[in-house]
Motif scaffolding. Structure first.
Motif, PDB file in Angstrom:
ATOM      1  N   THR A  14       0.819  -1.218   0.000  1.00  0.00           N
ATOM      2  CA  THR A  14       0.000   0.000   0.000  1.00  0.00           C
ATOM      3  C   THR A  14       0.854   1.270   0.000  1.00  0.00           C
ATOM      4  N   ARG A  15       1.994   1.228   0.710  1.00  0.00           N
ATOM      5  CA  ARG A  15       2.818   2.443   0.785  1.00  0.00           C
ATOM      6  C   ARG A  15       3.510   2.750  -0.548  1.00  0.00           C
ATOM      7  N   ALA A  16       3.740   1.719  -1.351  1.00  0.00           N
ATOM      8  CA  ALA A  16       4.449   1.931  -2.621  1.00  0.00           C
ATOM      9  C   ALA A  16       3.527   2.508  -3.701  1.00  0.00           C
ATOM     10  N   THR A  75      -0.787 -11.119   7.898  1.00  0.00           N
ATOM     11  CA  THR A  75       0.395 -10.434   8.439  1.00  0.00           C
ATOM     12  C   THR A  75       1.658 -11.073   7.881  1.00  0.00           C
ATOM     13  N   ARG A  76       2.787 -10.337   7.962  1.00  0.00           N
ATOM     14  CA  ARG A  76       4.043 -10.885   7.437  1.00  0.00           C
ATOM     15  C   ARG A  76       4.410 -12.171   8.158  1.00  0.00           C
ATOM     16  N   ASP A  77       4.309 -12.171   9.505  1.00  0.00           N
ATOM     17  CA  ASP A  77       4.737 -13.396  10.193  1.00  0.00           C
ATOM     18  C   ASP A  77       3.801 -14.565   9.908  1.00  0.00           C
ATOM     19  N   HIS A  98      13.032 -14.254   2.960  1.00  0.00           N
ATOM     20  CA  HIS A  98      13.415 -13.022   2.262  1.00  0.00           C
ATOM     21  C   HIS A  98      12.179 -12.239   1.825  1.00  0.00           C
ATOM     22  N   ASP A  99      12.260 -10.908   1.948  1.00  0.00           N
ATOM     23  CA  ASP A  99      11.197 -10.032   1.440  1.00  0.00           C
ATOM     24  C   ASP A  99      11.275  -9.994  -0.076  1.00  0.00           C
ATOM     25  N   VAL A 100      10.153 -10.226  -0.748  1.00  0.00           N
ATOM     26  CA  VAL A 100      10.145 -10.146  -2.214  1.00  0.00           C
ATOM     27  C   VAL A 100      10.586  -8.765  -2.678  1.00  0.00           C
ATOM     28  N   ALA A 101      10.319  -7.759  -1.838  1.00  0.00           N
ATOM     29  CA  ALA A 101      10.577  -6.374  -2.224  1.00  0.00           C
ATOM     30  C   ALA A 101      12.061  -6.011  -2.170  1.00  0.00           C
ATOM     31  N   ARG A 102      12.922  -6.938  -1.716  1.00  0.00           N
ATOM     32  CA  ARG A 102      14.379  -6.678  -1.735  1.00  0.00           C
ATOM     33  C   ARG A 102      14.947  -7.369  -2.968  1.00  0.00           C
ATOM     34  N   CYS A 103      14.681  -6.757  -4.117  1.00  0.00           N
ATOM     35  CA  CYS A 103      14.988  -7.412  -5.398  1.00  0.00           C
ATOM     36  C   CYS A 103      16.406  -7.151  -5.880  1.00  0.00           C
ATOM     37  N   ARG A 152      20.350  -1.576  11.214  1.00  0.00           N
ATOM     38  CA  ARG A 152      19.178  -1.621  10.324  1.00  0.00           C
ATOM     39  C   ARG A 152      19.086  -3.031   9.755  1.00  0.00           C
ATOM     40  N   ALA A 153      17.981  -3.702  10.036  1.00  0.00           N
ATOM     41  CA  ALA A 153      17.848  -5.128   9.669  1.00  0.00           C
ATOM     42  C   ALA A 153      17.477  -5.292   8.203  1.00  0.00           C
ATOM     43  N   GLN A 154      18.052  -6.315   7.581  1.00  0.00           N
ATOM     44  CA  GLN A 154      17.714  -6.663   6.197  1.00  0.00           C
ATOM     45  C   GLN A 154      17.311  -8.135   6.131  1.00  0.00           C
ATOM     46  N   THR A 155      17.015  -8.589   4.943  1.00  0.00           N
ATOM     47  CA  THR A 155      16.791 -10.013   4.695  1.00  0.00           C
ATOM     48  C   THR A 155      17.700 -10.416   3.528  1.00  0.00           C
ATOM     49  N   PRO A 156      18.007 -11.697   3.286  1.00  0.00           N
ATOM     50  CA  PRO A 156      17.366 -12.876   3.878  1.00  0.00           C
ATOM     51  C   PRO A 156      17.841 -13.130   5.307  1.00  0.00           C
ATOM     52  N   GLN A 157      16.891 -13.569   6.130  1.00  0.00           N
ATOM     53  CA  GLN A 157      17.219 -13.986   7.483  1.00  0.00           C
ATOM     54  C   GLN A 157      17.168 -15.508   7.464  1.00  0.00           C
ATOM     55  N   GLY A 158      18.269 -16.138   7.903  1.00  0.00           N
ATOM     56  CA  GLY A 158      18.388 -17.589   7.752  1.00  0.00           C
ATOM     57  C   GLY A 158      18.413 -18.297   9.092  1.00  0.00           C
ATOM     58  N   ALA A 175       5.342 -10.039  15.173  1.00  0.00           N
ATOM     59  CA  ALA A 175       6.788  -9.758  15.131  1.00  0.00           C
ATOM     60  C   ALA A 175       7.126  -8.924  13.902  1.00  0.00           C
ATOM     61  N   ALA A 176       8.133  -8.047  14.051  1.00  0.00           N
ATOM     62  CA  ALA A 176       8.566  -7.208  12.921  1.00  0.00           C
ATOM     63  C   ALA A 176       9.298  -8.048  11.890  1.00  0.00           C
ATOM     64  N   ASP A 177      10.047  -9.042  12.367  1.00  0.00           N
ATOM     65  CA  ASP A 177      10.788  -9.899  11.436  1.00  0.00           C
ATOM     66  C   ASP A 177      11.044 -11.251  12.093  1.00  0.00           C
ATOM     67  N   ASP A 178      11.767 -12.132  11.381  1.00  0.00           N
ATOM     68  CA  ASP A 178      11.958 -13.501  11.862  1.00  0.00           C
ATOM     69  C   ASP A 178      13.040 -13.594  12.922  1.00  0.00           C
ATOM     70  N   LEU A 199      18.088  -2.655  -0.717  1.00  0.00           N
ATOM     71  CA  LEU A 199      16.970  -1.842  -0.236  1.00  0.00           C
ATOM     72  C   LEU A 199      15.654  -2.611  -0.373  1.00  0.00           C
ATOM     73  N   LYS A 200      14.696  -2.265   0.473  1.00  0.00           N
ATOM     74  CA  LYS A 200      13.352  -2.831   0.354  1.00  0.00           C
ATOM     75  C   LYS A 200      12.484  -1.787  -0.325  1.00  0.00           C
ATOM     76  N   ILE A 201      11.907  -2.135  -1.459  1.00  0.00           N
ATOM     77  CA  ILE A 201      10.998  -1.192  -2.119  1.00  0.00           C
ATOM     78  C   ILE A 201       9.803  -1.019  -1.193  1.00  0.00           C
TER      79      ILE A 201
HETATM   80  C1  LIG Z   1      11.929  -7.907   7.693  1.00  0.00           C
HETATM   81  C2  LIG Z   1      12.291  -6.490   7.338  1.00  0.00           C
HETATM   82  O1  LIG Z   1      12.622  -6.402   5.980  1.00  0.00           O
HETATM   83  C3  LIG Z   1      13.556  -6.122   8.094  1.00  0.00           C
HETATM   84  O2  LIG Z   1      13.979  -4.869   7.741  1.00  0.00           O
HETATM   85  C4  LIG Z   1      11.176  -5.529   7.617  1.00  0.00           C
HETATM   86  O3  LIG Z   1      10.947  -5.477   8.981  1.00  0.00           O
HETATM   87  C5  LIG Z   1       9.893  -5.909   6.885  1.00  0.00           C
HETATM   88  O4  LIG Z   1       9.224  -4.801   6.397  1.00  0.00           O
HETATM   89  P1  LIG Z   1       8.149  -3.918   7.200  1.00  0.00           P
HETATM   90  O5  LIG Z   1       8.064  -2.643   6.405  1.00  0.00           O
HETATM   91  O6  LIG Z   1       8.670  -3.705   8.564  1.00  0.00           O
HETATM   92  O7  LIG Z   1       6.885  -4.705   7.155  1.00  0.00           O
END
Ligand SMILES: C[C@](O)(CO)[C@H](O)COP(=O)(O)O
Ligand SMILES: Nc1ccn([C@@H]2O[C@H](COP(=O)(O)OP(=O)(O)OP(=O)(O)O)[C@@H](O)[C@H]2O)c(=O)n1
Length: 376
Positions: A14-16, A75-77, A98-103, A152-158, A175-178, A199-201
């Protein structure tokens, strides 16, 4: 290590903005999700979690790739959990989420997580915060925040698969992430090297940033090829597609075009696709006497299917006789025509081996070649 990759793509973006969820919108000529899938395909089996409304779009984006599609949650989780549950019957050793948006994720970021999983239950990339941090209210700075130890957290988180599945099953949600889910279950999570390009789009302006990054990330591949054919009785040889009168012929299962074979193997080599023998086994009788053009065309088409452009090829023929120089322009024209590239991208030259070795004794001809492939 058996690795599965859960790509979460069930969000609405929605934000994009835009008419479609961000993962199906184009950046640099391809949908965001396609870039992400192609970047991760080499690391393990792919499982993409999607919104049920997006099944048709997702199937189109996955065309030609092996991807398990799973319906996500609100939700993401919840979506991550759905992906992990779908993998459970054929549980991998580890799962990368991994977030699809981190292409634009660079290979080194993914590899860093995989290495760290050899010694940790979990691993995730991050960047240390380098700017000053403020607290603000109503457009005014109302305080500062110590940035020591902040990332600043990114993905992929393994994670080890069994551990992260159990952690998600036990987590209340939200949860915000895994990493948050893993830590709640007591797992140790190593911080690995993140990357500014990962970057995450998220907002409309991120599409242009991602396009710029993808355009600058060229995939350049080099391959080499080497081949030898012995002489036998005959009255001509075929070199790089050109028939040259000679007092001997070259022996081979096909037409024994040693130069074209070396170039073909260089193309296969650049794609890590083995060699001619793998694609056209000498044990198969239909290739007996075959024109080598068949092999070169196959390598050219494979490169094109994989999205590569042939940038140049360079081939050196090693023989005392026949003299190659007078025939080189015809060879270059023929090879350029088959490869579908201009003649200034094809180099064919020759050398003797100063009468040393098997080529020096005129027992056969050797050829070496190099090819460059580029994918943008
Ligand atoms: C998992 C994440 O990419 C870590 O930076 C991020 O928390 C997910 O995106 P959101 O915008 O917080 O939903
Ligand atoms: N119910 C959800 C929500 C999010 N995601 C995925 O989680 C990742 C990170 O979420 P975010 O960037 O916030 O994506 P969206 O939720 O799509 O964006 P927005 O919040 O702007 O709607 C994305 O790959 C998104 O598709 C998901 O699979 N299922």
């Amino acid at each position: 290590m058996d690795i599965a990759i859960v790509i979460v793509a069930a969000g609405r973006g929605t934000r994009a903005g835009g008419g479609l969820p961000k993962q199906w919108q184009p950046v640099g000529g391809k949908p965001v999700a396609r870039w992400t899938l192609e970047r991760l395909a080499g690391f393990g089996r792919l499982c993409m979690v999607i919104h049920p409304d997006d099944r048709t779009l997702a199937a189109q984006v996955c065309d030609g790739l092996e991807v398990t599609l799973v319906d996500g949650a609100a939700t993401r989780d919840g979506s991550v959990r759905a992906g992990l549950e779908a993998l459970a019957p054929t549980a991998p050793d580890v799962a990368l989420i991994h977030d699809v948006a981190r292409c634009c994720v660079p290979d080194a970021v993914v590899q860093g997580v995989i290495y760290a999983l050899e010694t940790h239950a979990g691993a995730a990339p991050a960047l240390a915060v380098s700017d000053a941090l403020w607290r603000g209210e109503n457009g005014l700075v109302v305080g500062t925040q110590d940035r020591t130890g902040l990332y600043r957290a990114q993905t992929p988180q393994g994670f080890r698969f069994d551990a992260i599945l159990a952690a998600h099953r036990a987590h209340p949600g939200g949860a915000a992430d895994d990493v948050e889910v893993a830590r709640a279950a007591g797992l140790d999570v190593a911080i690995t090297q993140g990357d500014e390009r990962n970057l995450k789009i998220t907002l409309p302006g991120d599409f242009a940033r991602a396009t710029g990054l993808l355009e600058r990330q060229m995939d350049v591949r080099l391959g080499n090829g080497y081949d030898v054919h012995a002489f036998e009785e005959g009255d001509h040889v075929i070199l790089c597609g050109v028939e040259i009168p000679h007092d001997k012929a070259l022996r081979g299962h096909s037409d024994a075009d040693v130069g074209m074979h070396a170039v073909t193997d260089a193309l296969y080599g650049a794609m890590a696709e083995g060699d001619i023998g793998r694609h056209f086994p000498p044990s198969e009788p239909q290739w007996k006497g075959a024109p080598s053009e068949i092999f070169l065309r196959h390598a050219r088409d494979l490169a094109s299917e994989k999205g590569f452009t042939i940038s140049n090829v360079d081939c050196t023929l090693i023989c005392e006789r026949p003299k190659v120089g007078p025939h080189a322009p015809a060879m270059i024209a023929k090879m350029a025509f088959i490869l579908g590239i201009t003649e200034d991208r094809v180099s064919i030259k020759a050398t003797t081996s100063e009468r040393l070795g098997f080529t020096g004794r005129e027992e056969g001809i050797a050829a070496i070649a190099t090819a460059t492939l580029v994918r943008t």
